[in-house]
Design an enzyme around this catalytic site. Structure first.
Site, PDB file in Angstrom:
ATOM      1  N   ASP A  16     -46.824  -9.206 -92.574  1.00 59.21           N
ATOM      2  CA  ASP A  16     -46.834  -8.645 -91.252  1.00 59.21           C
ATOM      3  C   ASP A  16     -45.225  -7.815 -91.045  1.00 59.21           C
ATOM      4  O   ASP A  16     -44.319  -8.475 -91.459  1.00 59.21           O
ATOM      5  CB  ASP A  16     -46.912  -9.890 -89.983  1.00 59.21           C
ATOM      6  N   ILE A  17     -45.331  -6.729 -90.531  1.00 61.06           N
ATOM      7  CA  ILE A  17     -44.432  -6.038 -90.300  1.00 61.06           C
ATOM      8  C   ILE A  17     -43.466  -6.593 -88.904  1.00 61.06           C
ATOM      9  O   ILE A  17     -42.282  -6.470 -89.146  1.00 61.06           O
ATOM     10  CB  ILE A  17     -44.767  -4.492 -90.012  1.00 61.06           C
ATOM     11  N   ASN A  62     -57.433 -11.900 -83.953  1.00 57.65           N
ATOM     12  CA  ASN A  62     -57.677 -11.522 -82.555  1.00 57.65           C
ATOM     13  C   ASN A  62     -58.930 -10.276 -82.350  1.00 57.65           C
ATOM     14  O   ASN A  62     -58.846  -9.316 -83.461  1.00 57.65           O
ATOM     15  CB  ASN A  62     -56.221 -10.614 -81.963  1.00 57.65           C
ATOM     16  N   GLY A  76     -55.146  -9.104 -77.511  1.00 58.40           N
ATOM     17  CA  GLY A  76     -53.832  -8.699 -78.409  1.00 58.40           C
ATOM     18  C   GLY A  76     -54.292  -8.254 -79.570  1.00 58.40           C
ATOM     19  O   GLY A  76     -53.529  -7.735 -80.590  1.00 58.40           O
ATOM     20  N   GLN A  77     -55.407  -7.557 -79.944  1.00 60.20           N
ATOM     21  CA  GLN A  77     -55.743  -6.843 -81.050  1.00 60.20           C
ATOM     22  C   GLN A  77     -55.089  -5.511 -81.061  1.00 60.20           C
ATOM     23  O   GLN A  77     -55.360  -4.935 -80.166  1.00 60.20           O
ATOM     24  CB  GLN A  77     -57.466  -6.888 -81.275  1.00 60.20           C
ATOM     25  N   HIS A  83     -58.317  -8.505 -89.540  1.00 64.16           N
ATOM     26  CA  HIS A  83     -57.168  -9.039 -90.317  1.00 64.16           C
ATOM     27  C   HIS A  83     -57.326 -10.312 -89.983  1.00 64.16           C
ATOM     28  O   HIS A  83     -57.695 -10.525 -88.742  1.00 64.16           O
ATOM     29  CB  HIS A  83     -55.950  -8.336 -90.149  1.00 64.16           C
ATOM     30  N   HIS A  85     -54.516 -13.394 -89.603  1.00 62.86           N
ATOM     31  CA  HIS A  85     -53.099 -13.490 -89.711  1.00 62.86           C
ATOM     32  C   HIS A  85     -53.217 -14.988 -90.096  1.00 62.86           C
ATOM     33  O   HIS A  85     -53.889 -15.902 -89.559  1.00 62.86           O
ATOM     34  CB  HIS A  85     -52.564 -13.972 -88.102  1.00 62.86           C
TER      35      HIS A  85
HETATM   36  P1  DGP Z   1     -53.203  -7.959 -84.065  1.00 59.86           P
HETATM   37  O1  DGP Z   1     -52.089  -7.836 -82.766  1.00 59.86           O
HETATM   38  O2  DGP Z   1     -53.740  -9.051 -84.105  1.00 59.86           O
HETATM   39  O3  DGP Z   1     -53.902  -6.633 -84.028  1.00 59.86           O
HETATM   40  O4  DGP Z   1     -52.183  -7.788 -85.308  1.00 59.86           O
HETATM   41  C1  DGP Z   1     -51.657  -6.887 -85.870  1.00 59.86           C
HETATM   42  C2  DGP Z   1     -50.536  -6.788 -86.752  1.00 59.86           C
HETATM   43  O5  DGP Z   1     -50.443  -6.031 -87.769  1.00 59.86           O
HETATM   44  C3  DGP Z   1     -49.213  -7.193 -85.902  1.00 59.86           C
HETATM   45  O6  DGP Z   1     -48.774  -8.466 -86.214  1.00 59.86           O
HETATM   46  C4  DGP Z   1     -48.245  -5.970 -86.508  1.00 59.86           C
HETATM   47  C5  DGP Z   1     -48.827  -5.756 -88.069  1.00 59.86           C
HETATM   48  N1  DGP Z   1     -48.805  -4.441 -88.422  1.00 59.86           N
HETATM   49  C6  DGP Z   1     -48.838  -3.458 -87.506  1.00 59.86           C
HETATM   50  N2  DGP Z   1     -48.524  -2.105 -88.280  1.00 59.86           N
HETATM   51  C7  DGP Z   1     -48.427  -2.495 -89.388  1.00 59.86           C
HETATM   52  C8  DGP Z   1     -47.841  -2.073 -90.711  1.00 59.86           C
HETATM   53  O7  DGP Z   1     -47.839  -0.677 -90.887  1.00 59.86           O
HETATM   54  N3  DGP Z   1     -47.552  -2.883 -91.696  1.00 59.86           N
HETATM   55  C9  DGP Z   1     -47.565  -4.238 -91.829  1.00 59.86           C
HETATM   56  N4  DGP Z   1     -47.046  -4.894 -92.884  1.00 59.86           N
HETATM   57  N5  DGP Z   1     -48.172  -4.941 -90.585  1.00 59.86           N
HETATM   58  C10 DGP Z   1     -48.245  -3.816 -89.712  1.00 59.86           C
END
Ligand code: DGP
Length: 112
Positions: free
Chosen positions: A33-34, A87, A93-94, A100, A102
């Site tokens: 996760d970023i 989510n 919080g999605q 995906h 987590h």
């Molecule tokens: P959610 O809130 O459940 O939709 O989680 C989305 C997650 O995705 C959040 O924790 C940050 C991650 N994320 C968003 N953009 C990127 C990206 O470009 N690269 C990566 N590795 N993660 C990302």
């Protein structure tokens, strides 16, 4: 392969956006996760675009996703204890509308 040109996770699947990939097979991808909220924070996704858990209609893919979670957690060194979260909808919080899971681990987590 169903793909959405506007979806950032589809761009990661296609290799158009960089990601720290930790697991890959024919149907799934897992990457860091970023914005990690724990020492280990990985996302497991289907390669084909599925906007949320509510849009998942393929039992085989659902099974593959679920079975990948302990495999990826183990690979990341947290196989004995981790939290997996999906989510569904912006109200909880999605933020990315590509399904995906987590995987969080590597620190003590309170509940909820
Ligand atoms: P959610 O809130 O459940 O939709 O989680 C989305 C997650 O995705 C959040 O924790 C940050 C991650 N994320 C968003 N953009 C990127 C990206 O470009 N690269 C990566 N590795 N993660 C990302």
């Amino acid at each position: 392969m169903i793909s959405d040109p506007d979806c950032i996770f589809c761009k990661i699947v296609k290799g158009d956006l960089p990601a720290d990939i930790v697991y890959e097979d024919d149907d799934l991808l897992a990457f860091k996760d970023i914005n990690p909220v724990s020492k280990v924070h990985v996302l497991v996704i289907p390669k084909r675009h599925v906007s949320s858990l509510n849009a998942l209609d393929d039992p085989e893919l659902a099974g593959k996703l679920m079975l990948a979670v302990p495999k990826v957690a183990h690979k990341m060194g947290v196989g004995d204890g981790y939290r997996s979260i999906i989510n569904t909808d912006s109200s909880v919080g999605q933020t990315v509308f590509h399904l995906h899971i987590h995987i969080l681990g590597g620190r003590k987590l309170s509940w909820p």
